[in-house]
Design a protein around this motif. Structure first.
Motif, PDB file in Angstrom:
ATOM      1  N   ASP A 180     -93.784  -3.187  97.075  1.00  0.00           N
ATOM      2  CA  ASP A 180     -94.666  -4.341  97.192  1.00  0.00           C
ATOM      3  C   ASP A 180     -93.829  -5.594  96.958  1.00  0.00           C
ATOM      4  OD1 ASP A 180     -96.577  -6.298  97.064  1.00  0.00           O
ATOM      5  OD2 ASP A 180     -97.964  -5.153  95.810  1.00  0.00           O
ATOM      6  N   ARG A 181     -93.592  -6.360  98.005  1.00  0.00           N
ATOM      7  CA  ARG A 181     -92.710  -7.526  97.892  1.00  0.00           C
ATOM      8  C   ARG A 181     -93.334  -8.666  97.101  1.00  0.00           C
ATOM      9  NH1 ARG A 181     -90.228  -7.348 104.072  1.00  0.00           N
ATOM     10  NH2 ARG A 181     -88.403  -6.094 103.546  1.00  0.00           N
ATOM     11  N   ASP A 182     -94.653  -8.583  96.831  1.00  0.00           N
ATOM     12  CA  ASP A 182     -95.315  -9.631  96.049  1.00  0.00           C
ATOM     13  C   ASP A 182     -95.234  -9.379  94.549  1.00  0.00           C
ATOM     14  OD1 ASP A 182     -96.064 -11.002  98.361  1.00  0.00           O
ATOM     15  OD2 ASP A 182     -97.897  -9.808  98.584  1.00  0.00           O
ATOM     16  N   VAL A 183     -94.711  -8.211  94.167  1.00  0.00           N
ATOM     17  CA  VAL A 183     -94.601  -7.873  92.746  1.00  0.00           C
ATOM     18  C   VAL A 183     -93.404  -8.583  92.138  1.00  0.00           C
ATOM     19  CG1 VAL A 183     -94.136  -5.996  91.133  1.00  0.00           C
ATOM     20  CG2 VAL A 183     -95.743  -5.653  93.005  1.00  0.00           C
TER      21      VAL A 183
ATOM     22  N   SER B 247     -93.452  -2.413 107.669  1.00  0.00           N
ATOM     23  CA  SER B 247     -94.554  -2.752 106.770  1.00  0.00           C
ATOM     24  C   SER B 247     -95.754  -1.883 107.081  1.00  0.00           C
ATOM     25  CB  SER B 247     -94.927  -4.227 106.894  1.00  0.00           C
ATOM     26  OG  SER B 247     -95.340  -4.537 108.212  1.00  0.00           O
TER      27      SER B 247
ATOM     28  N   VAL C   1    -103.811  -3.954 100.919  1.00  0.00           N
ATOM     29  CA  VAL C   1    -102.459  -4.328 100.514  1.00  0.00           C
ATOM     30  C   VAL C   1    -101.507  -4.091 101.680  1.00  0.00           C
ATOM     31  CG1 VAL C   1    -102.773  -3.890  98.046  1.00  0.00           C
ATOM     32  CG2 VAL C   1    -102.032  -2.034  99.548  1.00  0.00           C
TER      33      VAL C   1
END
Length: 282
Positions: free
Chosen positions: A116-119, A38, A87
């Motif tokens: 981006d794992r939040d996308v 990360s 981010v």
């Protein structure tokens, strides 16, 4: 030690090498290792931290090379709701090793992918039909393995409108005509399969309204007993092929990224914009 391992890996390569061209071809050989983790990017675009997965199992010199390179990176600030914000991204790096003249190694970052794992999943592509290509008989006869990196123009129906081969890396050495023929057969088989692929395009996010998209898709041809090119934390020896761009990209040249996993799909130009070189000079 590693120089010896690299040469032994190529010496065990599956297809033969005429004596007159062996030294020339082996001089092109490289090795690469895929690592991931990360990355934290601050509002000013500077990198504040890098956390590598299974770091204690990686060679210290690989960790050091990755950290030294990433510390020099600067990104275009990520704007969310009109404000530059920090981010955290999932990062996948390909560390490349080339034997140096002094008998040591020169390490560099050969490619990088960001996620981006939040996308939401609907911001990207989903495979509907993606049957693998046939293994070319010419390559089977020679027990040859390789990796093809495709560039695909995908229309709004999720069909492949145009396709091109960006690069073919081979996992062994041979005379140049044989290697050129292997690259051609691997390329033709991958392109033939790709023309029948079908995807579900992005329905949300910044890329959803585009009339078409260019995506990079890697295809691996691996003979039994050959190490996968993206096996985590393992060195893989290979001979890199020449890089070509897709004719429809025009001034939006691709970055020839080979740090993406086999079977995945990556939008060209998507994600954070890196303003500095992957590998600092010196």
């Amino acid at each position: 030690m590693f120089r010896l391992i690299l040469l032994l890996a190529l010496a065990a390569a599956p297809f033969t090498v005429p004596a007159q061209s062996e030294a020339e071809v082996r001089a092109q050989a490289q090795a690469s290792m895929v690592v991931s983790g990360s990355l934290d990017i601050e509002p000013d675009g500077l990198v504040s931290s890098l956390a590598l997965e299974k770091e204690d199992q990686l060679p210290a010199y690989v960790v050091r090379a990755a950290r030294n390179a990433v510390a020099t990176w600067r990104f275009e600030p990520v704007i969310l709701d009109g404000v530059a914000r920090p981010v955290r991204l999932f990062i996948r790096l390909r560390v490349v090793a080339v034997p140096a003249d002094d008998g040591g190694l020169t390490l560099s970052i050969g490619g990088v992918s960001f996620l981006d794992r939040d996308v939401p999943a609907t911001d990207g592509f989903e495979s509907i039909r993606q049957l693998p290509p046939e293994y070319p008989y010419y390559a089977l006869e020679r027990n040859a393995s390789g990796d093809v990196y495709l560039l695909l123009e995908i229309n709004r129906e999720g069909r492949v409108a145009r396709s091109a081969v960006e690069r073919v890396n081979l996992r062994g050495v041979a005379d140049e005509p044989t290697m050129d023929t292997l690259r051609r057969h691997f390329s033709e088989a991958a392109l033939k399969a790709a023309r029948r692929w079908h995807f579900r395009p992005p329905s949300t996010g910044p890329d959803a309204g585009e009339p078409s998209w260019t995506a990079r898709v890697p295809v691996s041809y691996v003979m039994h007993g050959t190490v996968q090119s993206d096996q985590y934390g393992k060195w893989t020896a290979y001979v890199p092929g020449p890089v070509q761009s897709a004719p429809w990209l025009e001034d939006r040249a691709a970055d020839a990224n080979d740090a993406i996993a086999s079977g995945s799909i990556q939008l060209v130009g998507a994600g954070p914009k890196l303003l500095t070189p992957l590998q600092p000079e010196g």
